[in-house]
Motif scaffolding. Structure first.
Motif, PDB file in Angstrom:
ATOM      1  N   ALA A 240       0.704  -1.086   0.073  1.00 22.56           N
ATOM      2  CA  ALA A 240       0.019  -0.286   0.063  1.00 22.56           C
ATOM      3  C   ALA A 240       1.141   0.685   0.037  1.00 22.56           C
ATOM      4  O   ALA A 240       2.114   1.299   0.704  1.00 22.56           O
ATOM      5  CB  ALA A 240      -1.098   0.433   1.192  1.00 22.56           C
TER       6      ALA A 240
ATOM      7  N   ARG B 147      -3.151  -0.435  -2.819  1.00 21.98           N
ATOM      8  CA  ARG B 147      -4.592   1.062  -2.268  1.00 21.98           C
ATOM      9  C   ARG B 147      -3.074   1.873  -2.486  1.00 21.98           C
ATOM     10  O   ARG B 147      -1.780   1.887  -1.483  1.00 21.98           O
ATOM     11  CB  ARG B 147      -4.931   0.847  -0.924  1.00 21.98           C
ATOM     12  N   GLY B 148      -3.756   2.781  -3.893  1.00 26.27           N
ATOM     13  CA  GLY B 148      -2.913   4.003  -3.267  1.00 26.27           C
ATOM     14  C   GLY B 148      -1.669   3.664  -4.189  1.00 26.27           C
ATOM     15  O   GLY B 148      -0.750   5.065  -3.903  1.00 26.27           O
ATOM     16  N   THR B 149      -1.518   2.592  -4.315  1.00 28.60           N
ATOM     17  CA  THR B 149       0.305   2.358  -5.181  1.00 28.60           C
ATOM     18  C   THR B 149       0.142   3.100  -6.633  1.00 28.60           C
ATOM     19  O   THR B 149      -0.653   3.017  -7.418  1.00 28.60           O
ATOM     20  CB  THR B 149       0.342   0.926  -5.277  1.00 28.60           C
TER      21      THR B 149
ATOM     22  N   ALA C  46      -8.881   4.305  -9.124  1.00 25.63           N
ATOM     23  CA  ALA C  46      -7.779   3.934  -9.899  1.00 25.63           C
ATOM     24  C   ALA C  46      -7.777   4.770 -11.644  1.00 25.63           C
ATOM     25  O   ALA C  46      -8.924   5.531 -12.035  1.00 25.63           O
ATOM     26  CB  ALA C  46      -7.768   2.803 -10.765  1.00 25.63           C
TER      27      ALA C  46
ATOM     28  N   ASP D  76      -6.948  -5.179  -4.292  1.00 24.41           N
ATOM     29  CA  ASP D  76      -7.132  -3.947  -3.657  1.00 24.41           C
ATOM     30  C   ASP D  76      -6.642  -2.584  -4.632  1.00 24.41           C
ATOM     31  O   ASP D  76      -5.262  -2.607  -4.276  1.00 24.41           O
ATOM     32  CB  ASP D  76      -7.071  -3.698  -2.759  1.00 24.41           C
TER      33      ASP D  76
ATOM     34  N   SER E 153      -7.420  -0.229  -5.466  1.00 25.71           N
ATOM     35  CA  SER E 153      -8.467   1.302  -4.708  1.00 25.71           C
ATOM     36  C   SER E 153      -7.183   2.558  -5.334  1.00 25.71           C
ATOM     37  O   SER E 153      -6.188   2.516  -4.544  1.00 25.71           O
ATOM     38  CB  SER E 153      -9.583   1.436  -3.807  1.00 25.71           C
ATOM     39  N   ASN E 154      -7.369   3.498  -6.350  1.00 27.50           N
ATOM     40  CA  ASN E 154      -6.778   4.247  -5.608  1.00 27.50           C
ATOM     41  C   ASN E 154      -5.978   4.575  -5.967  1.00 27.50           C
ATOM     42  O   ASN E 154      -4.133   5.355  -5.944  1.00 27.50           O
ATOM     43  CB  ASN E 154      -7.063   4.715  -4.357  1.00 27.50           C
ATOM     44  N   THR E 155      -4.782   3.242  -7.204  1.00 31.15           N
ATOM     45  CA  THR E 155      -3.879   3.097  -7.467  1.00 31.15           C
ATOM     46  C   THR E 155      -3.730   4.092  -9.156  1.00 31.15           C
ATOM     47  O   THR E 155      -4.628   3.500  -9.284  1.00 31.15           O
ATOM     48  CB  THR E 155      -3.528   1.595  -8.348  1.00 31.15           C
TER      49      THR E 155
ATOM     50  N   ASN F  87     -10.709  -4.843  -6.892  1.00 33.00           N
ATOM     51  CA  ASN F  87     -10.805  -4.004  -6.575  1.00 33.00           C
ATOM     52  C   ASN F  87     -10.716  -2.476  -7.559  1.00 33.00           C
ATOM     53  O   ASN F  87      -8.897  -2.306  -6.848  1.00 33.00           O
ATOM     54  CB  ASN F  87     -10.742  -3.910  -5.482  1.00 33.00           C
TER      55      ASN F  87
ATOM     56  N   ASP G 286      -2.310  -5.782  -1.127  1.00 26.99           N
ATOM     57  CA  ASP G 286      -3.111  -5.106  -0.718  1.00 26.99           C
ATOM     58  C   ASP G 286      -1.840  -3.110  -1.172  1.00 26.99           C
ATOM     59  O   ASP G 286      -0.935  -3.775  -1.564  1.00 26.99           O
ATOM     60  CB  ASP G 286      -2.816  -4.017   0.590  1.00 26.99           C
TER      61      ASP G 286
END
Length: 198
Positions: A100, A120-122, A162, A138, A140-142, A158, A118
């Motif tokens: 993450a 996320r945000g990567t 993204a 996950d 999300s927001n990647t 997810n 996980d």
């Protein structure tokens, strides 16, 4: 920061040494080393050779830019917020890995099994994820701008929030994946390749 730049640490066994925080290991050869559960927080491992190294459960919240992690055992490793830009992770074991907030732009993750990871945000801008397994991952927001996900298995992934600008998704499996309608519309308008997606 302690500087160990001139040492060749290939195949060493660190034994009881479990704290290498704030150490400069740039360019060192740690291939095949037993580095399980070692804490490398805030260390610099730029361009380090970690091929075949045992890094199970290691804390790698550090600079790993350009590191070669081919065949490394990263099961259970903590790479949250790590800088892995340009790193090579071919055939690495990454089960139960935490990435993450990591920076993976330009990293080579071809055919890597990142299922249930996980991410996320990567930051995955320009990353090679050809044929990667991202089932139930996950994302999300990647940021996946310019990433190559052709042939990737993203079933039940997810992808909410993204960024998919210029992403290659040809032949990818997005069955039951969560993706925002606006992102999907953008992809279609921009001509992002969805050929063969099922």
């Amino acid at each position: 920061m302690t500087n160990l730049l001139t040492f060749d640490l290939a195949k060493i066994r660190l034994g009881e040494i479990k704290d290498l925080q704030g150490v400069n290991l740039n360019g060192c050869n740690l291939s095949g080393g037993n580095l399980a559960r070692v804490n490398f927080s805030s260390s610099s491992l730029m361009g380090v050779n970690l091929t075949g190294a045992n890094l199970q459960g290691a804390i790698l919240r550090c600079n790993l830019r350009g590191a070669d992690l081919t065949g490394a055992d990263l099961r259970g490793a903590d790479l949250r917020g790590a800088d892995l830009r340009g790193a090579i992770l071919l055939s690495a074991q990454v089960q139960d890995i935490s990435l993450a907030g990591a920076f993976l732009g330009g990293a080579i993750l071809t055919n890597l099994d990142l299922s249930n990871a996980d991410l996320r945000g990567t930051d995955l801008r320009g990353t090679n994820l050809v044929g990667a397994c991202l089932q139930n991952t996950d994302l999300s927001n990647t940021n996946l701008s310019g990433a190559d996900l052709s042939g990737a298995d993203m079933e039940e992934a997810n992808l909410m929030g993204a960024v998919l600008h210029g992403t290659n998704l040809s032949g990818a499996n997005l069955l039951c994946a969560s993706i925002e309608p606006n992102a999907l519309d953008y992809c279609l308008k921009e001509g992002i390749c969805f050929e063969g997606i099922y």
